[in-house]
Design a protein around this motif. Sequence first.
Motif, PDB file in Angstrom:
ATOM      1  N   LEU A 292       0.959  -1.445  -0.273  1.00  0.00           N
ATOM      2  CA  LEU A 292      -0.062  -0.026   0.119  1.00  0.00           C
ATOM      3  C   LEU A 292       1.093   1.177  -0.098  1.00  0.00           C
ATOM      4  N   PRO A 293       0.501   1.889  -0.660  1.00  0.00           N
ATOM      5  CA  PRO A 293      -1.067   2.367  -1.301  1.00  0.00           C
ATOM      6  C   PRO A 293      -1.114   1.867  -2.812  1.00  0.00           C
ATOM      7  N   ALA A 294      -2.376   1.368  -2.788  1.00  0.00           N
ATOM      8  CA  ALA A 294      -2.465   0.539  -3.855  1.00  0.00           C
ATOM      9  C   ALA A 294      -3.608   1.984  -4.951  1.00  0.00           C
ATOM     10  N   VAL A 312      -3.896  -7.317   2.885  1.00  0.00           N
ATOM     11  CA  VAL A 312      -3.626  -5.670   2.991  1.00  0.00           C
ATOM     12  C   VAL A 312      -3.699  -5.033   4.123  1.00  0.00           C
ATOM     13  N   ALA A 316      -0.529  -4.782   6.562  1.00  0.00           N
ATOM     14  CA  ALA A 316      -0.464  -3.603   6.671  1.00  0.00           C
ATOM     15  C   ALA A 316      -0.452  -2.991   8.645  1.00  0.00           C
TER      16      ALA A 316
ATOM     17  N   HIS B  75       0.490  11.015   1.464  1.00  0.00           N
ATOM     18  CA  HIS B  75      -0.163  11.297  -0.497  1.00  0.00           C
ATOM     19  C   HIS B  75      -1.454  10.965   0.171  1.00  0.00           C
ATOM     20  N   ALA B  90      -2.894   8.642  -4.444  1.00  0.00           N
ATOM     21  CA  ALA B  90      -2.127   7.419  -4.154  1.00  0.00           C
ATOM     22  C   ALA B  90      -2.791   6.504  -3.564  1.00  0.00           C
ATOM     23  N   GLU B  91      -3.610   6.503  -2.707  1.00  0.00           N
ATOM     24  CA  GLU B  91      -4.370   6.116  -1.528  1.00  0.00           C
ATOM     25  C   GLU B  91      -5.884   5.895  -2.039  1.00  0.00           C
ATOM     26  N   GLU B  95      -8.619   2.212   1.864  1.00  0.00           N
ATOM     27  CA  GLU B  95      -7.539   1.183   2.249  1.00  0.00           C
ATOM     28  C   GLU B  95      -7.380   1.889   3.464  1.00  0.00           C
ATOM     29  N   VAL B  99      -6.702   0.437   7.693  1.00  0.00           N
ATOM     30  CA  VAL B  99      -5.590   0.815   7.547  1.00  0.00           C
ATOM     31  C   VAL B  99      -5.402   1.925   9.320  1.00  0.00           C
ATOM     32  N   SER B 102      -6.733   0.441  12.577  1.00  0.00           N
ATOM     33  CA  SER B 102      -6.220  -1.019  13.183  1.00  0.00           C
ATOM     34  C   SER B 102      -4.670  -0.822  13.611  1.00  0.00           C
ATOM     35  N   TYR B 103      -4.358   0.437  13.450  1.00  0.00           N
ATOM     36  CA  TYR B 103      -3.220   1.104  14.232  1.00  0.00           C
ATOM     37  C   TYR B 103      -4.187   1.926  15.939  1.00  0.00           C
TER      38      TYR B 103
END
Lengths: 334, 334, 334
Positions: A292-294, A312, A316, B75, B90-91, B95, B99, B102-103
């Motif tokens: 990522l980033p994708a 993914v 991450a 990004h 880019a992102e 996602e 992400v 998740s942190y």
Amino acid sequence: MKFFNDLADFEAAEINDLVAFARDLDQRPQPRALEGKVLALLFLSPSLRTLASFQSAMTRLGGGVFVISPDMSIHSIEARSGIVMDGAAAEHIREAIPVIASYSDAIGIRAFAKRERLSYDLEDSEFRAMTSLVDVPYINMESAINHPCQSLADWKTMDDLGIGTHGNRFVLSWSWHPQPMPMAIPAATVHMAALRGMDVTVLRPQGYQLPGTIMARAQEAARASGGTVTETADRDEAMQDAQVLYVNSWTSQHHYGDARAEEDFKHELRYWLVDEPWFSPSKKNCYFMHALPARREVTVTDRILDGPRSVVIPEARNRMLVQMAVLHRMLSES
Amino acid sequence: MKFFNDLADFEAAEINDLVAFARDLDQRPQPRALEGKVLALLFLSPSLRTLASFQSAMTRLGGGVFVISPDMSIHSIEARSGIVMDGAAAEHIREAIPVIASYSDAIGIRAFAKRERLSYDLEDSEFRAMTSLVDVPYINMESAINHPCQSLADWKTMDDLGIGTHGNRFVLSWSWHPQPMPMAIPAATVHMAALRGMDVTVLRPQGYQLPGTIMARAQEAARASGGTVTETADRDEAMQDAQVLYVNSWTSQHHYGDARAEEDFKHELRYWLVDEPWFSPSKKNCYFMHALPARREVTVTDRILDGPRSVVIPEARNRMLVQMAVLHRMLSES
Amino acid sequence: MKFFNDLADFEAAEINDLVAFARDLDQRPQPRALEGKVLALLFLSPSLRTLASFQSAMTRLGGGVFVISPDMSIHSIEARSGIVMDGAAAEHIREAIPVIASYSDAIGIRAFAKRERLSYDLEDSEFRAMTSLVDVPYINMESAINHPCQSLADWKTMDDLGIGTHGNRFVLSWSWHPQPMPMAIPAATVHMAALRGMDVTVLRPQGYQLPGTIMARAQEAARASGGTVTETADRDEAMQDAQVLYVNSWTSQHHYGDARAEEDFKHELRYWLVDEPWFSPSKKNCYFMHALPARREVTVTDRILDGPRSVVIPEARNRMLVQMAVLHRMLSES
């Protein structure tokens, strides 16, 4: 641990120990392990996962971070040697980096490839110049040619999925991308999978061979671990019984530093977009991995990224967990 | 507490309990309550009070935050569905949000109204799409149509001032503003005062009626609490014995998404600027409240903002205190 | 300690005590001393050392910070009085500062000189206006005319080097710089060295005399401490047996607020670039000090900055240490 720069600096047993420790820290928090400890984060290139995961990692261990980025409200930073500083930049990296390091117990540095001269980037010249100015432990948060935090997270991700090492097929595929991208992730990834002893195939169109030094380093790791490293432009051959399809974009070594020439060259490669038919040659349950980033519908289709093959998000999250293990080892005894 | 999105999700007793807990945390600090806990702060719109008060709240409870904003060195982020990402972004948020979550142990999200289509914003479609991607507790840090942290702070502010509930008059007034402003604060505020059982009057010029769904929701709350909700364009009538004048600016539903048309429409409304004469119909000690930032001499005169009626600074400080209560309830057992 | 604004507010014994405490905190960490305490950092001017060193200082003591800067994702901030706010700025400093302060246990403020009217800056009018809005302890992180954190760090740096006080020669030299620079550092530095009782010489070309009020204040400090303060344009005379050459750039009082006129005036002064020959008149081991950032080959040559005379890195690190002492004294009893 004095630095975390390259998985090659560790024995496989040490890597497995870090992964196990990451899992342990996830289950048994240690919220005072690093109390009073400071991690400096220097970003010379943009970031989301790295910025967030390192901050979270330090907080979970009871320490703290400070973030320095030229985009922030600081004086712009000069990096060239022997320069007469009568322009816009008020600060030179030769002072900035040791000063930042002097405020910290460890420093993480991110500096992407310049993408001007291939040999300069392959030797990681800029990153080495920066770490030579530092006398505290340092972490490579992605340099021109390496990304060990991503690779350690990827290692844990495969372990979590029960994907073994020897005799298991790992495919690293190039994908189309509108910009010329650095080689840090492919270089780190092919090496990581080779270190695990996997059967590694680099799948890429003609013209996108990885540089010889990258392939040679991976092959040397494979010889030691009992794995293999090959490359091909044949997708069906590559994907035969693959267990992981790891996707990334990188610039062509033949047009390095010439974005216009590369754009022309890759013009007809837009079809190199990962989608479900790619996976049919594999009789295994093949996972999709990406750092990522994708870019959706450019690098990979929505249905793959949102579907059951994609790992993914946990991949991450593993960034945070393995970084906690690295930081704990680096800072808890200091 | 799994989410903090709307005061309507709580009984009045629960709201009073949160306010009491906020007061307690102010007087008896708990600097280790959330040690090792991480709050992610995602800002898709600018912020000062929210940015500062959430960071301070977590620090006071022993935890930490990380801040992600597209303005930072990351990004740029794409939010549209089904897009071919071959442009600058880019992102994708699909996602980025999981992400980031998740942190973290909880995530706060701020995303202002798009101000393109009224129904889209009234349904809080964008905010709902984002929270659907998250599996940790979340906090609404101001969405298209709600701002529960502000409303809880306002609730506490009135309690602190000894302003009662039933039979006490609360005036929400529109004010002139050079830009078309979202409806999150008026929608949240009229509902909050109705939940308290106050006699609520929305004071606004013709053309600035709040949308029917917002008024209906407030009236429903008033029916349950024993309060009332009315609206008028008559300032003297509205201010009769008012105890609070709460001021905010919002765009007209009739010109929603058409900044030019609204600019023409409100051209003659610049006189709608809060000043001392506004308060004369009230025989009570009428306070001035505002969520800030306030445009001096445009929305309100200096003498009101700097004078004894204004409670905007303690009102802003209450943001921090009520958020501490929410975060403690959300994270201390997890 | 209610504020840290000026070394002149402290007795020499108190300064020595802060320096000793800074050294103690470096050797015996107190990672829980300020747990739950919050320092607000308000940057109205860019920063690197200050931003990093205050964050690190609070983390090492167990507390935390939040950073507010108009460059960040916040509404732009208006500072003028009596303004009709119908332009771009959505927030006035008269609300922003008390709100930020209300979220903190102490606030640090950085606001460079306006460099429009000399008397306005010499009186530190802007900084005083801001601190008058604050009712928590505050720290001057560099104002128009003072920089006490730098001066306290410099004091410690000389102590660390074994450079004595009475009868020891301290040279503050002007240097060329492409931009008109503020007078905060020269004003603070000449005063600090005079407070120590050193023999202070200000070395500068004609036209770059420091304003009379700055010199008079330093001379008064010297009278009390037993030191001296003189000025000269003669480099060899100034450097005679100097033990410290402290370099900074400042704008000419004769062209204050007129960048074009000053550029013309200083055009022939580019040779005023510190290099090894400067040091030959000193028979002592003369150190090079600079608050950073330093413009290489413009203000000072690479060989001095990278050579054995330079103490700029430990001098910068002392910023963090003395700030820890100040913060501990300010916040540990509160």
